[in-house]
Design a protein around this motif. Structure first.
Motif, PDB file in Angstrom:
ATOM      1  N   LEU A  86       0.816  -1.208   0.000  1.00  0.00           N
ATOM      2  CA  LEU A  86       0.000   0.000   0.000  1.00  0.00           C
ATOM      3  C   LEU A  86       0.852   1.261   0.000  1.00  0.00           C
ATOM      4  O   LEU A  86       2.004   1.230   0.437  1.00  0.00           O
ATOM      5  CB  LEU A  86      -0.904   0.019   1.248  1.00  0.00           C
ATOM      6  N   PRO A  87       0.277   2.393  -0.447  1.00  0.00           N
ATOM      7  CA  PRO A  87       0.957   3.673  -0.231  1.00  0.00           C
ATOM      8  C   PRO A  87       1.135   3.894   1.265  1.00  0.00           C
ATOM      9  O   PRO A  87       0.271   3.503   2.068  1.00  0.00           O
ATOM     10  CB  PRO A  87      -0.018   4.698  -0.830  1.00  0.00           C
ATOM     11  N   ALA A  88       2.237   4.523   1.658  1.00  0.00           N
ATOM     12  CA  ALA A  88       2.532   4.711   3.077  1.00  0.00           C
ATOM     13  C   ALA A  88       1.416   5.447   3.803  1.00  0.00           C
ATOM     14  O   ALA A  88       1.070   5.125   4.939  1.00  0.00           O
ATOM     15  CB  ALA A  88       3.859   5.457   3.232  1.00  0.00           C
ATOM     16  N   GLN A  89       0.823   6.459   3.140  1.00  0.00           N
ATOM     17  CA  GLN A  89      -0.201   7.253   3.811  1.00  0.00           C
ATOM     18  C   GLN A  89      -1.470   6.455   4.099  1.00  0.00           C
ATOM     19  O   GLN A  89      -2.149   6.702   5.101  1.00  0.00           O
ATOM     20  CB  GLN A  89      -0.535   8.490   2.970  1.00  0.00           C
ATOM     21  N   ILE A  90      -1.776   5.467   3.255  1.00  0.00           N
ATOM     22  CA  ILE A  90      -2.968   4.638   3.470  1.00  0.00           C
ATOM     23  C   ILE A  90      -2.706   3.622   4.584  1.00  0.00           C
ATOM     24  O   ILE A  90      -3.529   3.453   5.493  1.00  0.00           O
ATOM     25  CB  ILE A  90      -3.375   3.913   2.172  1.00  0.00           C
ATOM     26  N   ALA A  91      -1.561   2.941   4.522  1.00  0.00           N
ATOM     27  CA  ALA A  91      -1.215   1.959   5.553  1.00  0.00           C
ATOM     28  C   ALA A  91      -1.153   2.621   6.920  1.00  0.00           C
ATOM     29  O   ALA A  91      -1.634   2.079   7.920  1.00  0.00           O
ATOM     30  CB  ALA A  91       0.118   1.300   5.210  1.00  0.00           C
ATOM     31  N   GLN A  92      -0.567   3.814   6.957  1.00  0.00           N
ATOM     32  CA  GLN A  92      -0.450   4.536   8.225  1.00  0.00           C
ATOM     33  C   GLN A  92      -1.821   4.917   8.769  1.00  0.00           C
ATOM     34  O   GLN A  92      -2.086   4.779   9.971  1.00  0.00           O
ATOM     35  CB  GLN A  92       0.386   5.795   8.044  1.00  0.00           C
ATOM     36  N   SER A  93      -2.705   5.407   7.914  1.00  0.00           N
ATOM     37  CA  SER A  93      -4.034   5.834   8.366  1.00  0.00           C
ATOM     38  C   SER A  93      -4.788   4.682   9.001  1.00  0.00           C
ATOM     39  O   SER A  93      -5.410   4.832  10.062  1.00  0.00           O
ATOM     40  CB  SER A  93      -4.831   6.396   7.182  1.00  0.00           C
ATOM     41  N   VAL A 127     -14.997   6.087   9.517  1.00  0.00           N
ATOM     42  CA  VAL A 127     -15.335   7.088   8.503  1.00  0.00           C
ATOM     43  C   VAL A 127     -14.042   7.654   7.929  1.00  0.00           C
ATOM     44  O   VAL A 127     -13.905   7.832   6.709  1.00  0.00           O
ATOM     45  CB  VAL A 127     -16.199   8.219   9.101  1.00  0.00           C
ATOM     46  N   GLY A 128     -13.064   7.890   8.811  1.00  0.00           N
ATOM     47  CA  GLY A 128     -11.760   8.364   8.365  1.00  0.00           C
ATOM     48  C   GLY A 128     -11.081   7.382   7.432  1.00  0.00           C
ATOM     49  O   GLY A 128     -10.492   7.768   6.413  1.00  0.00           O
ATOM     50  N   VAL A 129     -11.152   6.101   7.758  1.00  0.00           N
ATOM     51  CA  VAL A 129     -10.558   5.073   6.895  1.00  0.00           C
ATOM     52  C   VAL A 129     -11.232   5.055   5.526  1.00  0.00           C
ATOM     53  O   VAL A 129     -10.564   4.967   4.488  1.00  0.00           O
ATOM     54  CB  VAL A 129     -10.655   3.685   7.566  1.00  0.00           C
ATOM     55  N   VAL A 130     -12.554   5.162   5.513  1.00  0.00           N
ATOM     56  CA  VAL A 130     -13.287   5.181   4.240  1.00  0.00           C
ATOM     57  C   VAL A 130     -12.876   6.394   3.408  1.00  0.00           C
ATOM     58  O   VAL A 130     -12.691   6.295   2.183  1.00  0.00           O
ATOM     59  CB  VAL A 130     -14.813   5.184   4.499  1.00  0.00           C
ATOM     60  N   ILE A 131     -12.709   7.535   4.068  1.00  0.00           N
ATOM     61  CA  ILE A 131     -12.275   8.745   3.357  1.00  0.00           C
ATOM     62  C   ILE A 131     -10.896   8.527   2.734  1.00  0.00           C
ATOM     63  O   ILE A 131     -10.659   8.878   1.577  1.00  0.00           O
ATOM     64  CB  ILE A 131     -12.245   9.956   4.313  1.00  0.00           C
ATOM     65  N   ALA A 132      -9.981   7.924   3.504  1.00  0.00           N
ATOM     66  CA  ALA A 132      -8.622   7.694   3.009  1.00  0.00           C
ATOM     67  C   ALA A 132      -8.631   6.768   1.798  1.00  0.00           C
ATOM     68  O   ALA A 132      -7.900   6.985   0.821  1.00  0.00           O
ATOM     69  CB  ALA A 132      -7.747   7.106   4.111  1.00  0.00           C
ATOM     70  N   ILE A 133      -9.463   5.735   1.847  1.00  0.00           N
ATOM     71  CA  ILE A 133      -9.477   4.733   0.771  1.00  0.00           C
ATOM     72  C   ILE A 133     -10.208   5.235  -0.468  1.00  0.00           C
ATOM     73  O   ILE A 133      -9.778   5.010  -1.600  1.00  0.00           O
ATOM     74  CB  ILE A 133     -10.115   3.421   1.283  1.00  0.00           C
ATOM     75  N   THR A 134     -11.329   5.937  -0.267  1.00  0.00           N
ATOM     76  CA  THR A 134     -12.154   6.360  -1.412  1.00  0.00           C
ATOM     77  C   THR A 134     -11.771   7.721  -1.975  1.00  0.00           C
ATOM     78  O   THR A 134     -12.088   8.035  -3.115  1.00  0.00           O
ATOM     79  CB  THR A 134     -13.636   6.426  -1.009  1.00  0.00           C
ATOM     80  N   THR A 264      -6.426  12.355   2.531  1.00  0.00           N
ATOM     81  CA  THR A 264      -5.666  11.644   3.561  1.00  0.00           C
ATOM     82  C   THR A 264      -5.552  12.501   4.815  1.00  0.00           C
ATOM     83  O   THR A 264      -5.680  11.993   5.943  1.00  0.00           O
ATOM     84  CB  THR A 264      -4.258  11.299   3.051  1.00  0.00           C
ATOM     85  N   VAL A 265      -5.300  13.803   4.641  1.00  0.00           N
ATOM     86  CA  VAL A 265      -5.203  14.711   5.788  1.00  0.00           C
ATOM     87  C   VAL A 265      -6.543  14.759   6.524  1.00  0.00           C
ATOM     88  O   VAL A 265      -6.596  14.670   7.755  1.00  0.00           O
ATOM     89  CB  VAL A 265      -4.795  16.126   5.331  1.00  0.00           C
ATOM     90  N   ILE A 266      -7.637  14.884   5.771  1.00  0.00           N
ATOM     91  CA  ILE A 266      -8.978  14.923   6.378  1.00  0.00           C
ATOM     92  C   ILE A 266      -9.275  13.593   7.069  1.00  0.00           C
ATOM     93  O   ILE A 266      -9.851  13.559   8.167  1.00  0.00           O
ATOM     94  CB  ILE A 266     -10.039  15.235   5.309  1.00  0.00           C
ATOM     95  N   ALA A 267      -8.851  12.491   6.449  1.00  0.00           N
ATOM     96  CA  ALA A 267      -9.064  11.167   7.031  1.00  0.00           C
ATOM     97  C   ALA A 267      -8.338  11.039   8.367  1.00  0.00           C
ATOM     98  O   ALA A 267      -8.912  10.556   9.355  1.00  0.00           O
ATOM     99  CB  ALA A 267      -8.588  10.083   6.064  1.00  0.00           C
ATOM    100  N   ILE A 269      -7.383  13.475  10.363  1.00  0.00           N
ATOM    101  CA  ILE A 269      -8.039  14.373  11.335  1.00  0.00           C
ATOM    102  C   ILE A 269      -9.271  13.687  11.913  1.00  0.00           C
ATOM    103  O   ILE A 269      -9.516  13.728  13.127  1.00  0.00           O
ATOM    104  CB  ILE A 269      -8.419  15.711  10.675  1.00  0.00           C
ATOM    105  N   THR A 270     -10.039  13.035  11.053  1.00  0.00           N
ATOM    106  CA  THR A 270     -11.250  12.340  11.503  1.00  0.00           C
ATOM    107  C   THR A 270     -10.906  11.182  12.431  1.00  0.00           C
ATOM    108  O   THR A 270     -11.556  10.988  13.471  1.00  0.00           O
ATOM    109  CB  THR A 270     -12.033  11.800  10.282  1.00  0.00           C
ATOM    110  N   ILE A 271      -9.874  10.406  12.077  1.00  0.00           N
ATOM    111  CA  ILE A 271      -9.450   9.275  12.915  1.00  0.00           C
ATOM    112  C   ILE A 271      -8.950   9.759  14.269  1.00  0.00           C
ATOM    113  O   ILE A 271      -9.343   9.226  15.324  1.00  0.00           O
ATOM    114  CB  ILE A 271      -8.360   8.458  12.190  1.00  0.00           C
ATOM    115  N   ILE A 272      -8.087  10.773  14.256  1.00  0.00           N
ATOM    116  CA  ILE A 272      -7.546  11.308  15.517  1.00  0.00           C
ATOM    117  C   ILE A 272      -8.660  11.886  16.378  1.00  0.00           C
ATOM    118  O   ILE A 272      -8.678  11.718  17.605  1.00  0.00           O
ATOM    119  CB  ILE A 272      -6.484  12.387  15.222  1.00  0.00           C
TER     120      ILE A 272
END
Length: 286
Positions: A86-93, A127-134, A264-267, A269-272
């Motif tokens: 995966l891209p690093a930003q997706i795996a990290q999220s 919701v954050g994960v869905v944002i990151a993926i979609t 990814t940034v919004i995702a 923020i939502t997760i945190i």
């Protein structure tokens, strides 16, 4: 604050180090080299401890033998495999949602109740994960490796399970982790011997692997424990951990040249936010 900020900075670099190491290293090599590097650091730090490892091990030997095969062996193998796909930003999220998974597993395992804070945290995190993926476009979703996504989610389950099992031991944090790493040595040696023909050492993957072992697996954690011991109130430093994923995005962009999407940034923020609300609301119930 100095110990805490140093830990946050170190943790912010590890996603980049994972990807750099995996460019020319097999998963097996990365797990083995980083684990033994971490073991070396833990032993050096333990030299200043007054705890007896064997006495601590005898209290719950079966638990430690299981934990040693989870961390560092199974968890990091799965986590590195996710980063490889995966891209690093997706795996990290996805990896940052392990905190909410821990809270959910605590319900059946520790008998805790499912609270309103857990429900809100769970909803926001995923919701954050869905944002990151979609990336906000369900009809034209970017194609990510489905196995990689599955491994990233599995890593959160494994890591949460590790800490729940670890709660059954009575050892201090440093000594507990060191015992786990020692118990993982047989599995690490088996991996190294069985896959030795696949190992390919060069300056890039060797330095990245050692860096991961030194900092992600050990020194950053030790510094965080020191910060917690010096803090008058844990709230003084606990919120600093939320800086890590955002700093990590900067390193991912600067060093890996991976474009960072606004989604990814919004995702993140939502997760945190979900993790923060879950933590605060559950603390208010105590």
């Amino acid at each position: 604050m100095q110990f805490a900020l140093t830990s946050v900075l170190l943790w912010s670099t590890v996603a980049t180090a994972f990807k750099l190491a995996l460019t020319s290293s097999t998963l097996e090599q990365l797990v083995v080299v980083s684990s033994f590097s971490s073991l070396f650091v833990l032993i050096v730090i333990y030299a200043f401890s007054k705890q007896n490892l064997f006495t601590l091990f005898k209290q719950t030997p079966k638990v430690y033998l299981l934990l040693g095969n989870i961390n560092p062996v199974l968890y990091y193998y799965v986590l590195f495999a996710a980063y490889e796909r995966l891209p690093a930003q997706i795996a990290q999220s996805i990896n940052y949602t392990w905190g909410i998974v821990l809270a959910l597993l605590s319900i059946p395992i520790l008998g805790q109740k499912f609270s309103k804070g857990d429900a809100i945290g769970l909803t926001l995190c995923y919701v954050g994960v869905v944002i990151a993926i979609t990336r906000f476009d369900i009809t034209n979703m970017p194609e990510f490796d489905s196995v990689g996504l599955g491994l990233a989610f599995l890593s959160t389950l494994i890591w949460s399970s590790y800490w729940l099992l670890n709660s059954k031991t009575n050892a201090p944090a440093l000594e507990s982790i060191l015992i786990c790493f020692i118990c993982g040595i047989p599995a690490l040696l088996f991996i190294a011997i069985y896959n030795w023909h696949l190992f390919n050492f060069n300056s890039t993957n060797l330095m990245a692997s050692i860096y991961i072992g030194f900092f992600e697996m050990s020194i950053a954690f030790i510094f965080w424990l020191k910060a917690m011991s010096y803090a008058i109130r844990t709230a003084q430093i606990s919120s600093l951990i939320y800086l890590s994923p955002f700093l990590s995005l900067l390193f991912i962009n600067w060093i890996l040249k991976e474009p960072i999407y606004s989604s990814t940034v919004i995702a993140l923020i939502t997760i945190i936010l979900g993790l923060y609300i879950q933590k605060r609301m559950n603390q208010s119930l105590k």
